[in-house]
Design an enzyme around this catalytic site. Sequence first.
Site, PDB file in Angstrom:
ATOM      1  N   HIS A   1       0.872  -1.178  -0.124  1.00  0.00           N
ATOM      2  CA  HIS A   1      -0.024  -0.237  -0.036  1.00  0.00           C
ATOM      3  C   HIS A   1       0.770   1.030   0.027  1.00  0.00           C
ATOM      4  O   HIS A   1       1.492   1.686  -1.071  1.00  0.00           O
ATOM      5  CB  HIS A   1      -0.840   0.018   1.225  1.00  0.00           C
ATOM      6  CG  HIS A   1      -2.022   0.900   1.390  1.00  0.00           C
ATOM      7  ND1 HIS A   1      -2.320   1.875   0.245  1.00  0.00           N
ATOM      8  CD2 HIS A   1      -3.163   1.206   2.164  1.00  0.00           C
ATOM      9  CE1 HIS A   1      -3.501   2.385   0.508  1.00  0.00           C
ATOM     10  NE2 HIS A   1      -3.871   2.250   1.794  1.00  0.00           N
TER      11      HIS A   1
ATOM     12  N   ASP B   1       3.123   6.141  -7.327  1.00  0.00           N
ATOM     13  CA  ASP B   1       4.435   5.694  -6.863  1.00  0.00           C
ATOM     14  C   ASP B   1       5.508   5.581  -7.685  1.00  0.00           C
ATOM     15  O   ASP B   1       6.743   5.785  -7.061  1.00  0.00           O
ATOM     16  CB  ASP B   1       4.303   4.560  -6.113  1.00  0.00           C
ATOM     17  CG  ASP B   1       3.142   4.306  -4.868  1.00  0.00           C
ATOM     18  OD1 ASP B   1       3.394   5.605  -4.067  1.00  0.00           O
ATOM     19  OD2 ASP B   1       2.639   3.717  -4.853  1.00  0.00           O
TER      20      ASP B   1
ATOM     21  N   HIS C   1      -2.078  -0.941 -11.531  1.00  0.00           N
ATOM     22  CA  HIS C   1      -2.821  -0.530 -10.213  1.00  0.00           C
ATOM     23  C   HIS C   1      -4.166  -1.285 -10.486  1.00  0.00           C
ATOM     24  O   HIS C   1      -4.666  -1.759 -11.613  1.00  0.00           O
ATOM     25  CB  HIS C   1      -3.102   0.985 -10.494  1.00  0.00           C
ATOM     26  CG  HIS C   1      -3.867   1.468  -9.380  1.00  0.00           C
ATOM     27  ND1 HIS C   1      -5.123   1.515  -8.985  1.00  0.00           N
ATOM     28  CD2 HIS C   1      -3.156   2.226  -8.583  1.00  0.00           C
ATOM     29  CE1 HIS C   1      -5.045   1.972  -7.908  1.00  0.00           C
ATOM     30  NE2 HIS C   1      -4.210   2.650  -7.217  1.00  0.00           N
TER      31      HIS C   1
HETATM   32  N1  CMC Z   1       5.261  -5.732 -13.431  1.00  0.00           N
HETATM   33  C1  CMC Z   1       4.890  -6.434 -14.155  1.00  0.00           C
HETATM   34  N2  CMC Z   1       3.904  -7.139 -14.824  1.00  0.00           N
HETATM   35  C2  CMC Z   1       2.906  -6.777 -13.762  1.00  0.00           C
HETATM   36  C3  CMC Z   1       2.752  -5.700 -13.133  1.00  0.00           C
HETATM   37  C4  CMC Z   1       4.070  -5.232 -12.983  1.00  0.00           C
HETATM   38  N3  CMC Z   1       4.030  -3.998 -12.023  1.00  0.00           N
HETATM   39  N4  CMC Z   1       1.647  -5.595 -12.278  1.00  0.00           N
HETATM   40  C5  CMC Z   1       0.914  -6.390 -13.099  1.00  0.00           C
HETATM   41  N5  CMC Z   1       1.478  -7.149 -13.837  1.00  0.00           N
HETATM   42  C6  CMC Z   1       1.097  -8.199 -14.799  1.00  0.00           C
HETATM   43  C7  CMC Z   1       0.688  -9.489 -13.774  1.00  0.00           C
HETATM   44  O1  CMC Z   1       1.868 -10.319 -13.833  1.00  0.00           O
HETATM   45  C8  CMC Z   1      -0.475 -10.221 -14.575  1.00  0.00           C
HETATM   46  O2  CMC Z   1       0.252 -10.874 -15.757  1.00  0.00           O
HETATM   47  P1  CMC Z   1      -0.515 -12.278 -16.359  1.00  0.00           P
HETATM   48  O3  CMC Z   1      -2.033 -11.755 -16.721  1.00  0.00           O
HETATM   49  O4  CMC Z   1       0.389 -12.546 -17.487  1.00  0.00           O
HETATM   50  O5  CMC Z   1      -0.328 -12.974 -15.058  1.00  0.00           O
HETATM   51  C9  CMC Z   1      -1.031  -8.874 -15.067  1.00  0.00           C
HETATM   52  O6  CMC Z   1      -0.010  -7.821 -15.184  1.00  0.00           O
HETATM   53  C10 CMC Z   1      -2.306  -8.623 -14.184  1.00  0.00           C
HETATM   54  O7  CMC Z   1      -1.798  -8.337 -12.738  1.00  0.00           O
HETATM   55  P2  CMC Z   1      -2.652  -8.617 -11.317  1.00  0.00           P
HETATM   56  O8  CMC Z   1      -1.597  -8.966 -10.267  1.00  0.00           O
HETATM   57  O9  CMC Z   1      -3.696  -9.249 -11.705  1.00  0.00           O
HETATM   58  O10 CMC Z   1      -3.009  -6.989 -10.996  1.00  0.00           O
HETATM   59  P3  CMC Z   1      -3.700  -6.563  -9.724  1.00  0.00           P
HETATM   60  O11 CMC Z   1      -4.662  -5.578 -10.192  1.00  0.00           O
HETATM   61  O12 CMC Z   1      -4.014  -7.827  -8.895  1.00  0.00           O
HETATM   62  O13 CMC Z   1      -2.349  -5.755  -8.987  1.00  0.00           O
HETATM   63  C11 CMC Z   1      -0.801  -4.090  -8.412  1.00  0.00           C
HETATM   64  C12 CMC Z   1      -2.296  -4.529  -8.950  1.00  0.00           C
HETATM   65  C13 CMC Z   1      -0.685  -2.612  -8.177  1.00  0.00           C
HETATM   66  C14 CMC Z   1      -0.706  -5.035  -7.118  1.00  0.00           C
HETATM   67  C15 CMC Z   1       0.042  -4.808  -9.356  1.00  0.00           C
HETATM   68  O14 CMC Z   1       0.079  -4.051 -10.589  1.00  0.00           O
HETATM   69  C16 CMC Z   1       1.654  -4.430  -9.073  1.00  0.00           C
HETATM   70  O15 CMC Z   1       2.224  -5.368  -8.060  1.00  0.00           O
HETATM   71  N6  CMC Z   1       2.265  -3.326  -9.110  1.00  0.00           N
HETATM   72  C17 CMC Z   1       3.768  -3.220  -8.737  1.00  0.00           C
HETATM   73  C18 CMC Z   1       3.558  -2.559  -7.081  1.00  0.00           C
HETATM   74  C19 CMC Z   1       3.224  -1.047  -7.283  1.00  0.00           C
HETATM   75  O16 CMC Z   1       3.581  -0.268  -7.795  1.00  0.00           O
HETATM   76  N7  CMC Z   1       2.000  -0.763  -6.051  1.00  0.00           N
HETATM   77  C20 CMC Z   1       1.665   0.535  -6.033  1.00  0.00           C
HETATM   78  C21 CMC Z   1       0.205   0.693  -6.551  1.00  0.00           C
HETATM   79  S1  CMC Z   1      -0.295   2.214  -6.332  1.00  0.00           S
HETATM   80  C22 CMC Z   1      -0.568   2.926  -4.610  1.00  0.00           C
HETATM   81  C23 CMC Z   1      -1.436   2.378  -3.816  1.00  0.00           C
HETATM   82  O17 CMC Z   1      -2.563   1.961  -4.106  1.00  0.00           O
HETATM   83  O18 CMC Z   1      -1.044   2.374  -2.504  1.00  0.00           O
END
Ligand code: CMC
Length: 431
Positions: free
Chosen positions: A271, A366, A310
């Site tokens: 987060h 971020d 996101h």
């Molecule tokens: N780098 C590479 N691949 C990614 C990334 C990333 N940062 N984020 C998602 N993917 C891929 C993931 O591997 C998946 O691929 P596949 O369909 O082939 O398995 C696809 O994109 C969908 O990912 P997901 O995990 O289902 O997406 P989510 O909505 O559950 O996750 C997230 C959202 C923010 C947790 C994720 O994008 C992530 O881990 N990002 C990096 C960490 C980050 O920057 N977090 C800050 C969020 S904003 C601040 C806040 O809200 O507090």
Amino acid sequence: MSKETKNTLSITDNRTGKAYEIPIEHDAIRAIDLRQIKVKPDDFGMLSYDPAYLNTASCKSNITCIDGDKGILRYRGYPIEQLAEKSTFLEVAYLLIYGELPSKDELDYWGQRIMRHTYIHVALAKLMQSFRYDAHPMGMFISSVAAMSTLHREAKYVDDPEIVQKQIWRLLGKLPTVAAFAYRIRIGRPFNYPDSTRGYTGNFIYMLDYMNEQDYEVHPTLARALDILFILHADHEQNCSTSVMRSIGSSRVDPYSALAGAASALYGPLHGGANEAVLRMLVEIGSVSNIPAYIERVKKGEMRLMGFGHRVYKNYDPRASIIKKVAYDVFEITGTNKLIDIAVELERIALHDEYFVSRKLYPNVDFYSGIIYQAMSFPVDMFPVLFAIPRAAGWLAQWVEMVNDPAQRIARPRQLYLGADKRDYTLPQER
Ligand code: CMC
């Protein structure tokens, strides 16, 4: 609406063949309407199962609107771009909590009341002094906010609007002081008491930085940059920490105790801690020439590109484009952060790469904020505290909305119990 189309949902329970018609309101059904679906009359009734609340609206809210597909973020209807350009954090805090922009007089009074409450009780300052020299600033922040409930004991009367009002002034006024004191402990310097003539972020920077310089002034560009970052972080509807604020607050506990809980949720790396992870990633990449190899590793699934993607935004996070511009304003004063070149090139490559394009992965808030904080000389462990100060405005706005919402009751989710059936206790020697 024509005869054929009705704002209801028809459900047939194939276990019994019974049909149900459930009203739809705002494209949602009430989960409690599922309860009538039973096999036997004495059944508990149907529940909806939704771990992590992926598809459950826990409230009706008038505060923040996000359209993740279009990259839209609005506070009380006002686009974040306009607020970041023209407003101030204190004005935005007023807007979030009261629903309308203040008149000039209201804004002056609001600012004056908040700045009047920047001093913290000596008992709290003393308590903070007792943290160990290497305590994490966020741990100090969380504990100090919780301790504030012991000093403002009338805060438990959450139904009294005057008392609530005062706690809002106090919290918004005192949180920068608590944060600055945590920082001064962290770097082994004595506390600097607030100077309310310097404005909200100006005073905060002063409390962090001032030693004994003659003619000490906070650079207005840095104070404004921090103010914009505070505006961008002020609210983000029902995120993890805000849900915690509402959930704890639903027990009618005082707002200090609820806010300490919300800040604890923010502390987590998924987060409020992602900006720190971005910074570490950029340091690990080290130079622009190493980016293609790093991207390949990300695409192979070895790691994620931090600061990308996101849960809600499937388009450019509108806050990221504003922050990118702020970064360059800050570098004019602080000198450039060499990590920005890596970040910009990383973004450029990722935005053209099929892997990121097809998954709708764009830079989030971020991606650039950590680079700015680092250029302003904040240590990495202060980053979540810098997120918590402005988010307090959103937490308070959501808490006030929740406390006054007649539809809300104590938060109490259900579970699907899958554990052991009844069994009899045996003594230890018989097991
Ligand atoms: N780098 C590479 N691949 C990614 C990334 C990333 N940062 N984020 C998602 N993917 C891929 C993931 O591997 C998946 O691929 P596949 O369909 O082939 O398995 C696809 O994109 C969908 O990912 P997901 O995990 O289902 O997406 P989510 O909505 O559950 O996750 C997230 C959202 C923010 C947790 C994720 O994008 C992530 O881990 N990002 C990096 C960490 C980050 O920057 N977090 C800050 C969020 S904003 C601040 C806040 O809200 O507090």
